[in-house]
Design a protein around this motif. Structure first.
Motif, mmCIF file in Angstrom:
data_model
loop_
_atom_site.group_PDB
_atom_site.id
_atom_site.type_symbol
_atom_site.label_atom_id
_atom_site.label_comp_id
_atom_site.label_asym_id
_atom_site.label_seq_id
_atom_site.Cartn_x
_atom_site.Cartn_y
_atom_site.Cartn_z
ATOM 1 N N ALA A 180 31.151 41.582 45.416
ATOM 2 C CA ALA A 180 32.152 42.566 44.885
ATOM 3 C C ALA A 180 31.867 43.492 43.663
ATOM 4 O O ALA A 180 31.325 43.018 42.953
ATOM 5 C CB ALA A 180 33.457 41.948 44.696
ATOM 6 N N ASN A 181 32.170 44.580 43.658
ATOM 7 C CA ASN A 181 32.006 45.454 42.597
ATOM 8 C C ASN A 181 33.045 45.321 41.375
ATOM 9 O O ASN A 181 33.607 46.117 40.939
ATOM 10 C CB ASN A 181 31.878 46.982 42.745
ATOM 11 N N THR A 182 32.818 43.877 40.917
ATOM 12 C CA THR A 182 33.883 43.441 39.864
ATOM 13 C C THR A 182 33.014 43.101 38.738
ATOM 14 O O THR A 182 31.791 42.749 38.724
ATOM 15 C CB THR A 182 34.766 42.157 40.471
ATOM 16 N N ASP A 183 33.488 42.956 37.435
ATOM 17 C CA ASP A 183 32.872 42.609 36.360
ATOM 18 C C ASP A 183 32.414 41.090 36.604
ATOM 19 O O ASP A 183 31.296 40.905 35.737
ATOM 20 C CB ASP A 183 33.650 42.801 35.116
ATOM 21 N N ASP A 184 32.793 40.423 37.185
ATOM 22 C CA ASP A 184 32.473 39.050 37.260
ATOM 23 C C ASP A 184 31.346 39.052 38.060
ATOM 24 O O ASP A 184 30.632 37.865 38.012
ATOM 25 C CB ASP A 184 33.718 38.302 38.346
ATOM 26 N N ALA A 185 30.867 39.970 38.630
ATOM 27 C CA ALA A 185 29.505 39.788 39.389
ATOM 28 C C ALA A 185 28.167 40.193 38.479
ATOM 29 O O ALA A 185 27.205 40.096 38.984
ATOM 30 C CB ALA A 185 29.579 40.769 40.595
ATOM 31 N N ILE A 186 28.362 39.760 37.330
ATOM 32 C CA ILE A 186 27.505 40.193 36.193
ATOM 33 C C ILE A 186 27.180 39.047 35.193
ATOM 34 O O ILE A 186 28.500 38.451 34.969
ATOM 35 C CB ILE A 186 27.626 41.121 35.286
#
Lengths: 248, 436
Positions: A180-186
């Protein structure tokens, strides 16, 4: 931290070849005789490049027509990481890929902002003749990371940047779980190795005409190559999706 | 009381040497064996890699120039495999240029020694690399033993100071049986802050409680040596027991699901195969143990909702009417409803409810899109579809594993499945084929 553009749009010719180690060594020795090591590329550092595409593979479909704009995220490391987007900053790159003429732009962006750019929450200001509108179109279509390449690069480049010869060792193509293009994906865990190149990828890039020595080297490589290669993204997707006729 | 001692005899260091020159390999092997190491020699990259995968040694010594490939490639393969990535690699090579060393270290090697090597220097480097590798890893536990059922929990006191041991024993005597001799794992081990747990006293189920000093605030697995110790120790052990009981409850549910499945001959054993495949995919993806456990359990129980459907419908092989299809498509919702009351199985509910969803939003029951589907769900979906392709169904014949992978790659191209999960499946299938 602000976004900074560090490379202007640059039309240039670019050819890629798969060669064996012996041909690669000779090519590098020759290149090293005429060109200095690129001062921005530490020899054999790891490049991790994350390629993005939409759910309906707009970039890949465009590549098959011979003209695509790739959106990719590039990082450099001393040792090979298992995750993407791990440093403080990375290069957000747009590359207009055509058979005989390529243009590239790269921007330094804070890694934590990457997903915001992919969502469209953050935008890079477009300069004249910029590739940014291509990125904007991809973002609107729901672009997300789909595949990763990692390799060790050694690069020779003329001081004026008109000729650049690189050799990529240990090139591997890796999957990346749909994020998902969410900040959690980093940072983002890289998936399994889907294929590895058996040899070395030599890339020759130049503006205008090649100098005589480089022209001879180019001919030598062509005569001794295993084969000529399409872009790494196309090869990666071929391995990821198998021989799909579905994407035409 | 005598405390059990940690066995002072260290297991020998296992080393794989990958060297194509027999004379060099022989010299190296003798030198390492003379220093108490067990040495296996691979004559080329393939043989070396096979040895590394089979033995999982403590160290690999790797030549750069090999007949079938180069050492960099072998090193990368070792470092790319989750089972072998932790093994330190030292390059031994006649190539002594700086770029060669840089390239070797870039591939993940711990050190690079140029030939001809000096024995004393090589052994010193091996010791340093091994010490570093050992300090970075958790100690290996012995295979867990089956414990007898007990009324009172057991405690072992691995405290260095005799007075502290006596105090702990006095405090815990009312609720715990104190193990005074080694040889069997305890339910609880008390250790000094930062102390090691003797291997023979612990297994995977043992709780460990650190005894901290007066000025230190106790954490979730630490306690003070005072009246609060009984309560803290009791809570910790009870928590472990609850987890074990939950495992037993989950096992009972799995038995139930398997029993339901056995009424339908066409799918008998399917859940076990899906679970095994899903776990294999998760391992290739490098997911952690907790996620793998969730995936396995979710895969086993994903179709438990079929229990609420008419048996005749579940066992039907022919074409379904639209109404019947709708009914069948409700089994994930029923499954979630059955399991929802079991709070500890919360983690598997997304798998049970969403294992028929697709990344493009065209699945059921909720038509979720990719960003809403956890990776664990995507893994089970791929394993389920893959295993279904390998068996005959009323409407189609089974296909081979490579064909099934290609079919799922088509589904990736259509935007239905996660590319990385299918890539992991393809890697797992390739690896199994290579091993056959």
């Amino acid at each position: 931290m602000t976004v900074s553009r560090i490379s202007t749009t640059e039309p240039r010719k670019e050819h890629r070849f798969l060669v064996n180690e012996a041909v690669a060594r000779l090519a590098l020795r020759t290149a090293g005789t005429y060109l200095p090591l690129d001062r921005d590329d530490r020899p054999y550092q790891w490049s991790t490049t994350t390629y993005c595409d939409t759910a309906d593979w707009k970039v890949l479909r465009a590549e098959k027509t011979g003209h695509a704009t790739q959106l990719r995220l590039r990082e450099y490391h001393r040792t090979r990481p298992n995750e993407a987007f791990v440093g403080e900053t990375l290069f957000l790159e747009m590359k207009d890929d055509r058979p005989e003429l390529g243009m590239k732009e790269r921007y330094v962006v804070p890694t934590n902002d990457v997903m915001a750019y992919l969502r469209g929450d953050k935008k890079i200001e477009a300069a004249e003749d910029s590739l940014i509108p291509h990125m904007t179109a991809l973002v609107k279509a729901g672009v997300r990371p789909v595949v990763v390449t990692q390799y060790n690069r050694i690069a020779y480049s003329s001081p004026d940047g008109t000729v650049r010869i690189t050799a990529d060792h240990n090139l591997m193509y890796l999957a990346i779980p749909w994020q998902a293009n969410t900040d959690d994906a980093i940072p983002c865990r890289i998936g399994p190795v889907i294929e590895r190149e058996p040899g070395v990828i030599i890339e020759v890039k130049w503006f205008d005409d090649l100098p005589h020595w480089a022209d001879e080297l180019y001919s030598y490589i062509r005569d001794h190559m295993v084969n000529e290669r399409p872009s790494k993204y196309v090869v990666a997707m071929r391995h990821l999706l198998g021989d799909q006729e579905l994407i035409a | 009381m005598t405390l059990p001692q940690i066995n002072p005899v260290k297991p020998p260091t296992n080393v794989v040497v990958v060297e194509d020159d027999p004379a060099s390999a022989d010299v190296l092997q003798r030198r390492l064996q003379a220093n108490g190491m067990l040495v296996s020699v691979g004559r080329d990259g393939s043989e070396g890699l096979a040895l590394v995968k089979k033995i999982v040694p403590d160290l690999v010594l790797l030549d750069v120039m090999l007949p079938d490939t180069d050492g960099y490639d072998v090193c990368l393969r070792i470092k790319s495999d989750g089972n072998t990535a932790h093994i330190p690699v030292i390059f031994l090579s006649a190539r002594g240029e700086v770029v060669d060393k840089v390239r070797g270290l870039s591939c993940g090697a711990a050190d690079y020694v140029t030939k001809p090597w000096n024995a004393a220097e090589l052994l010193a480097r091996i010791d340093a690399v091994l010490a570093q590798a050992r300090s970075a890893r958790a100690p290996r536990l012995e295979r867990p033993t089956v414990r007898p059922a007990r009324q009172r929990p057991t405690v072992a006191l691995a405290l260095s100071d005799g007075a502290r041991r006596h105090r702990a024993q006095t405090l815990l005597a009312s609720s715990f049986d104190v193990i005074e001799e080694g040889g069997q794992p305890a339910d609880l081990v008390l250790v000094d802050a930062g102390g090691m747990v003797p291997e023979e006293l612990a297994d995977d189920e043992t709780a460990v409680l650190e005894i901290v000093g007066d000025g230190v605030a106790p954490g979730p697995e630490a306690a003070r040596l005072d009246e609060s110790l009984v309560r803290d120790a009791g809570l910790l052990v009870r928590e472990r027991r609850i987890n074990r009981d939950l495992d037993a409850a989950a096992d009972a549910l799995i038995t139930l699901a398997t029993a339901l499945e056995s009424h339908d001959r066409s799918t008998m054993g399917h859940s076990e195969r899906v679970a095994a495949r899903a776990v294999a995919i998760a391992q290739v993806l490098g997911l952690d143990e907790q996620a793998i456990r969730t995936i396995r359990l979710g895969a086993l129980l994903r179709d438990i909702g079929n229990a609420k459907l008419p048996p005749a419908l579940v066992q039907r092989h022919g074409e379904l009417t639209p109404a019947e299809r709708e009914l069948v498509a409700s089994h994930p919702i029923h499954g979630e409803q059955i399991l929802r009351g079991l709070q500890p199985l919360r983690a598997i509910l997304p798998i049970v409810r969403w294992h028929h969803e697709r990344l493009d939003g065209k699945g059921y029951p909720d038509a979720l899109r990719a960003e809403q589907l956890p990776l664990e769900v995507r893994v089970v979906t791929v394993a389920d579809r893959f295993e279904a392709l390998l068996v005959d169904r009323a409407d189609r014949a089974r296909v081979s594993e490579p064909q099934a992978v290609r079919i799922l790659q088509s589904a990736v191209a259509q935007g239905e499945l996660d590319p990385a999960v299918v890539a992991a499946l393809a890697a797992q299938v390739r690896s199994m084929e290579a091993a056959r």
